[in-house]
Scaffold this active site. Structure first.
Site, PDB file in Angstrom:
ATOM      1  N   ASN A  36      53.878  27.533 102.244  1.00 14.42           N
ATOM      2  CA  ASN A  36      54.390  28.808 102.761  1.00 14.42           C
ATOM      3  C   ASN A  36      55.329  28.669 103.947  1.00 14.42           C
ATOM      4  OD1 ASN A  36      53.014  29.987 100.721  1.00 14.42           O
ATOM      5  ND2 ASN A  36      51.353  30.792 101.981  1.00 14.42           N
ATOM      6  N   ARG A  45      56.843  34.934  93.235  1.00 12.16           N
ATOM      7  CA  ARG A  45      57.353  36.112  93.929  1.00 12.16           C
ATOM      8  C   ARG A  45      58.046  35.755  95.240  1.00 12.16           C
ATOM      9  NH1 ARG A  45      54.666  39.570  93.328  1.00 12.16           N
ATOM     10  NH2 ARG A  45      55.522  40.865  94.959  1.00 12.16           N
ATOM     11  N   CYS A 102      51.160  40.977  90.577  1.00 10.43           N
ATOM     12  CA  CYS A 102      50.502  39.669  90.451  1.00 10.43           C
ATOM     13  C   CYS A 102      49.002  39.930  90.527  1.00 10.43           C
ATOM     14  CB  CYS A 102      50.999  38.708  91.528  1.00 10.43           C
ATOM     15  SG  CYS A 102      50.078  38.769  93.045  1.00 10.43           S
ATOM     16  N   ARG A 122      51.958  43.942  95.425  1.00  9.33           N
ATOM     17  CA  ARG A 122      52.928  43.090  96.134  1.00  9.33           C
ATOM     18  C   ARG A 122      54.330  43.707  96.166  1.00  9.33           C
ATOM     19  NH1 ARG A 122      50.960  37.819  96.009  1.00  9.33           N
ATOM     20  NH2 ARG A 122      52.267  37.399  97.818  1.00  9.33           N
ATOM     21  N   PRO A 123      54.471  44.961  96.608  1.00  4.16           N
ATOM     22  CA  PRO A 123      55.820  45.550  96.665  1.00  4.16           C
ATOM     23  C   PRO A 123      56.701  44.806  97.657  1.00  4.16           C
ATOM     24  CG  PRO A 123      54.278  46.875  97.911  1.00  4.16           C
ATOM     25  CD  PRO A 123      53.465  45.821  97.220  1.00  4.16           C
ATOM     26  N   ASP A 165      59.134  46.829  99.380  1.00  5.05           N
ATOM     27  CA  ASP A 165      59.827  47.972  99.986  1.00  5.05           C
ATOM     28  C   ASP A 165      60.203  47.716 101.445  1.00  5.05           C
ATOM     29  OD1 ASP A 165      56.937  48.010 100.154  1.00  5.05           O
ATOM     30  OD2 ASP A 165      57.143  49.856 101.276  1.00  5.05           O
ATOM     31  N   LEU A 166      59.355  46.985 102.173  1.00  8.59           N
ATOM     32  CA  LEU A 166      59.657  46.768 103.599  1.00  8.59           C
ATOM     33  C   LEU A 166      60.851  45.817 103.762  1.00  8.59           C
ATOM     34  CD1 LEU A 166      55.993  46.435 104.927  1.00  8.59           C
ATOM     35  CD2 LEU A 166      57.435  48.476 104.840  1.00  8.59           C
ATOM     36  N   ASP A 201      44.326  33.919 102.844  1.00  8.94           N
ATOM     37  CA  ASP A 201      44.444  32.781 101.921  1.00  8.94           C
ATOM     38  C   ASP A 201      43.238  31.862 101.980  1.00  8.94           C
ATOM     39  OD1 ASP A 201      48.060  32.314 102.233  1.00  8.94           O
ATOM     40  OD2 ASP A 201      46.824  33.808 101.219  1.00  8.94           O
ATOM     41  N   ILE A 216      43.959  42.677 103.427  1.00 10.50           N
ATOM     42  CA  ILE A 216      45.397  42.459 103.209  1.00 10.50           C
ATOM     43  C   ILE A 216      45.823  42.843 101.800  1.00 10.50           C
ATOM     44  CG2 ILE A 216      47.278  40.769 103.276  1.00 10.50           C
ATOM     45  CD1 ILE A 216      46.095  41.137 106.035  1.00 10.50           C
ATOM     46  N   ARG A 240      50.289  25.293  91.835  1.00 15.24           N
ATOM     47  CA  ARG A 240      51.321  26.011  92.602  1.00 15.24           C
ATOM     48  C   ARG A 240      51.175  25.710  94.090  1.00 15.24           C
ATOM     49  NH1 ARG A 240      51.745  32.136  91.613  1.00 15.24           N
ATOM     50  NH2 ARG A 240      53.293  31.688  93.189  1.00 15.24           N
TER      51      ARG A 240
HETATM   52  C1  EPZ Z   1      52.653  35.688 102.288  1.00 13.66           C
HETATM   53  O1  EPZ Z   1      52.831  36.562 101.196  1.00 13.66           O
HETATM   54  C2  EPZ Z   1      52.096  34.400 101.704  1.00 13.66           C
HETATM   55  N1  EPZ Z   1      53.072  33.820 100.768  1.00 13.66           N
HETATM   56  C3  EPZ Z   1      50.786  34.696 100.977  1.00 13.66           C
HETATM   57  O2  EPZ Z   1      50.261  33.466 100.501  1.00 13.66           O
HETATM   58  C4  EPZ Z   1      49.809  35.296 101.997  1.00 13.66           C
HETATM   59  O3  EPZ Z   1      48.602  35.632 101.341  1.00 13.66           O
HETATM   60  C5  EPZ Z   1      50.425  36.548 102.625  1.00 13.66           C
HETATM   61  O4  EPZ Z   1      51.704  36.228 103.216  1.00 13.66           O
HETATM   62  C6  EPZ Z   1      49.535  37.139 103.719  1.00 13.66           C
HETATM   63  O5  EPZ Z   1      49.302  36.181 104.704  1.00 13.66           O
HETATM   64  C7  EPZ Z   1      54.133  33.150 101.278  1.00 13.66           C
HETATM   65  O6  EPZ Z   1      54.301  33.032 102.480  1.00 13.66           O
HETATM   66  C8  EPZ Z   1      55.093  32.568 100.282  1.00 13.66           C
HETATM   67  P1  EPZ Z   1      52.799  40.057 102.996  1.00 13.66           P
HETATM   68  P2  EPZ Z   1      53.664  37.936 101.399  1.00 13.66           P
HETATM   69  O7  EPZ Z   1      54.163  40.601 102.784  1.00 13.66           O
HETATM   70  O8  EPZ Z   1      54.683  37.765 102.438  1.00 13.66           O
HETATM   71  C9  EPZ Z   1      52.098  44.585 101.768  1.00 13.66           C
HETATM   72  C10 EPZ Z   1      49.279  32.029  98.937  1.00 13.66           C
HETATM   73  O9  EPZ Z   1      48.167  32.054  98.403  1.00 13.66           O
HETATM   74  N2  EPZ Z   1      53.572  44.685 101.660  1.00 13.66           N
HETATM   75  O10 EPZ Z   1      52.435  39.529 104.348  1.00 13.66           O
HETATM   76  O11 EPZ Z   1      54.077  38.385 100.036  1.00 13.66           O
HETATM   77  C11 EPZ Z   1      51.502  43.644 100.736  1.00 13.66           C
HETATM   78  O12 EPZ Z   1      51.282  44.326  99.500  1.00 13.66           O
HETATM   79  C12 EPZ Z   1      50.070  33.308  99.079  1.00 13.66           C
HETATM   80  O13 EPZ Z   1      49.836  30.996  99.407  1.00 13.66           O
HETATM   81  C13 EPZ Z   1      54.134  45.927 101.385  1.00 13.66           C
HETATM   82  O14 EPZ Z   1      53.434  46.939 101.211  1.00 13.66           O
HETATM   83  O15 EPZ Z   1      52.531  38.903 101.928  1.00 13.66           O
HETATM   84  C14 EPZ Z   1      50.213  43.229 101.392  1.00 13.66           C
HETATM   85  O16 EPZ Z   1      49.241  44.233 101.187  1.00 13.66           O
HETATM   86  C15 EPZ Z   1      49.375  34.488  98.419  1.00 13.66           C
HETATM   87  N3  EPZ Z   1      55.493  46.019 101.297  1.00 13.66           N
HETATM   88  C16 EPZ Z   1      50.573  43.175 102.886  1.00 13.66           C
HETATM   89  O17 EPZ Z   1      51.773  43.955 103.022  1.00 13.66           O
HETATM   90  C17 EPZ Z   1      56.318  44.934 101.477  1.00 13.66           C
HETATM   91  O18 EPZ Z   1      57.554  45.087 101.401  1.00 13.66           O
HETATM   92  C18 EPZ Z   1      50.854  41.784 103.411  1.00 13.66           C
HETATM   93  O19 EPZ Z   1      51.752  41.158 102.509  1.00 13.66           O
HETATM   94  C19 EPZ Z   1      55.722  43.683 101.754  1.00 13.66           C
HETATM   95  C20 EPZ Z   1      54.347  43.578 101.861  1.00 13.66           C
END
Ligand code: EPZ
Length: 432
Positions: free
Chosen positions: A23, A93, A117, A122-123, A125-126, A306, A328, A398
């Site tokens: 990551n 993603r 997924c 996993r939107p 939008d932000l 994670d 989360i 992965r």
């Molecule tokens: C990163 O995913 C990691 N992946 C994930 O690791 C990790 O679980 C996650 O951060 C949380 O720590 C990578 O870094 C490649 P988020 P990310 O955006 O960035 C919501 C693994 O197992 N959200 O921090 O996709 C989202 O749905 C993977 O190695 C929105 O609503 O996670 C979630 O509920 C899995 N809109 C929360 O925010 C958005 O535009 C946190 O997601 C973006 C996110």
């Protein structure tokens, strides 16, 4: 599809070297798009997701090579196709991380929506809202994000209504070449975000505040190339430490700084584990077994989501009952029904799981559903009596480099089987 076969009940002992963090490597590789100079990377892990990101960059026209020391070199000088097609994005993603860099470098990008997924919607939008605030015109149709900016992105004050790791990384990268200053409020402060900010600064970006919840980026005209180093994979290291604890052994994770695991180690101590740390290693054992501990996942520096599945596997054989709350992702309990097949006593109620510790799990055929869920099934298999067969292990590949080799070196009885050997195995069972 490969499976992993584990004969459980053997304590794991010894040292395991931590690889570079998946990551951290993914956003770092995307950052090569921000410059037309070559970027060389140290400690990139050999994982399916990394291969996907490298394929994505090559698909855009970049020149990517790996030298005999395992260093990855990316040169995007000849990149001319600012796209991320569905065929690649659907398998990872995190491909969305190229969106900000493509817009900043080329003024346009066409990136497939990742789709859902196993662990949640996993939107993104932000990510999109932030890029629009920086002047991008974004349309989403036919499953693709089409983004264009008239001449150059401009700085903006962006307040995330949710902490998003890749959202923070995407916008931080886009802002390095924007006209003016960008402030990211409620930004993610994971170590991987800091690794990216430090790397971008080494390429000439003007960033400060990373590691906190407010990051300030002042745009520059262009970035240089450089030599970037991927930080240690704290999730991988924690998974191997958990393997030692759940099997009644003692494992040392090397090439990892203990402060990357602060909250996880604190919970392990609460569970009665003996935790020793050195400059670049962490050792854990639980001579008197583990006691039940409650956890709640939250953004860094809280308990990492994670590691939730791996911690749950340990709690399945801890003394007492523990409450595990996942805040989360909305569906990150896919491992529960598989752990139940191994005898685990787990009751689910919304985003909360109550785990009643039992003496021993029993081996069974189980199915991996997502990356960290599959890691928890491996841990359970190591502790269980008898044989566990985990199918769909492509999920594990992965995020875990050579998992059966690293666990085998610690004393596990573990092997990867491919469908035909499975067939022979079944035949074998029939004959004896
Ligand atoms: C990163 O995913 C990691 N992946 C994930 O690791 C990790 O679980 C996650 O951060 C949380 O720590 C990578 O870094 C490649 P988020 P990310 O955006 O960035 C919501 C693994 O197992 N959200 O921090 O996709 C989202 O749905 C993977 O190695 C929105 O609503 O996670 C979630 O509920 C899995 N809109 C929360 O925010 C958005 O535009 C946190 O997601 C973006 C996110």
């Amino acid at each position: 599809m490969d499976s992993i076969l584990i004969q459980g009940g053997r304590p794991l002992n010894g040292s395991v070297e931590t690889s570079g963090a998946k990551n951290a490597a993914l956003p770092l590789l995307a950052a090569a798009i921000l410059t037309d100079k070559p970027v060389v990377y140290q400690r990139v892990p050999h994982l399916r997701d990394i291969t996907t990101m490298i394929t994505l960059l090559a698909n855009q026209g970049a020149d990517v090579s790996i030298d005999d020391l395992g260093r990855v070199r990316v040169d995007t000088a000849s990149s001319n196709n600012p796209e991320a097609p569905y065929e690649l994005v659907k398998t990872m993603r995190a491909s969305a991380l190229v969106l900000g860099p493509l817009l900043a470098r080329f003024g346009r990008a066409r990136v497939s929506l990742p789709g859902g997924c196993a662990i949640g919607a996993r939107p993104m939008d932000l990510h999109l809202k932030g890029l629009e605030a920086m002047g991008a015109e974004i349309t989403v149709e036919h499953g693709y994000v089409d983004a264009v900016v008239k001449n150059r992105l401009h700085g903006a004050h962006i307040a995330f209504d949710k902490v998003t790791v890749t959202g923070t990384e995407n916008l931080m990268m886009a802002a390095t070449l924007a006209d003016g200053e960008t402030v990211l409020e409620n930004a993610a402060c994971e170590p991987e975000v800091v690794n990216l900010a430090e790397s971008l600064r080494s390429m000439g970006a003007d960033i400060d505040g990373d590691g906190g919840s407010s990051i300030r980026i002042r745009g520059v005209e262009s970035l240089a190339g450089g030599e970037l180093s991927v930080i240690a994979d704290r999730i991988e290291a924690a998974t191997y430490l958990a393997a030692g604890l759940i099997s009644g052994g003692e494992v040392t994770a090397t090439n990892i700084e203990a402060d990357l695991l602060d909250t996880f180690l604190a919970r392990l101590r609460d569970a009665g584990a003996v935790v020793e740390t050195g400059e670049d290693w962490v050792r854990c054992s639980a001579p008197n077994g583990l006691k039940a501990v409650n956890i709640e996942t939250s953004p860094h520096p809280g308990f990492p989501t994670d590691l939730q599945a791996q911690f749950m596997a340990m709690m399945c054989i801890a003394e007492g009952s523990s409450v595990i709350r996942e805040t989360i992702f909305e569906n990150r309990f896919m491992h529960v029904q598989e752990l139940r097949r191994m005898g685990a006593q787990i009751v689910l109620n919304g985003n909360m799981a109550v785990v009643e510790g039992i003496k021993q799990l029993s081996g069974a055929p189980v199915m991996a559903t997502d990356l960290r869920a599959s890691a928890s099934l491996v841990l359970a298999g190591l502790a269980a009596s008898g044989e566990t067969i985990i199918s769909r292990v492509y999920h594990i590949d992965r995020g875990y480099e050579r998992i059966e080799e690293k666990l085998g070196q610690l004393g596990a009885s573990i092997q990867r089987t491919t469908p035909n050997t499975d067939m022979f195995r079944r035949a074998d069972l029939v004959t004896n």
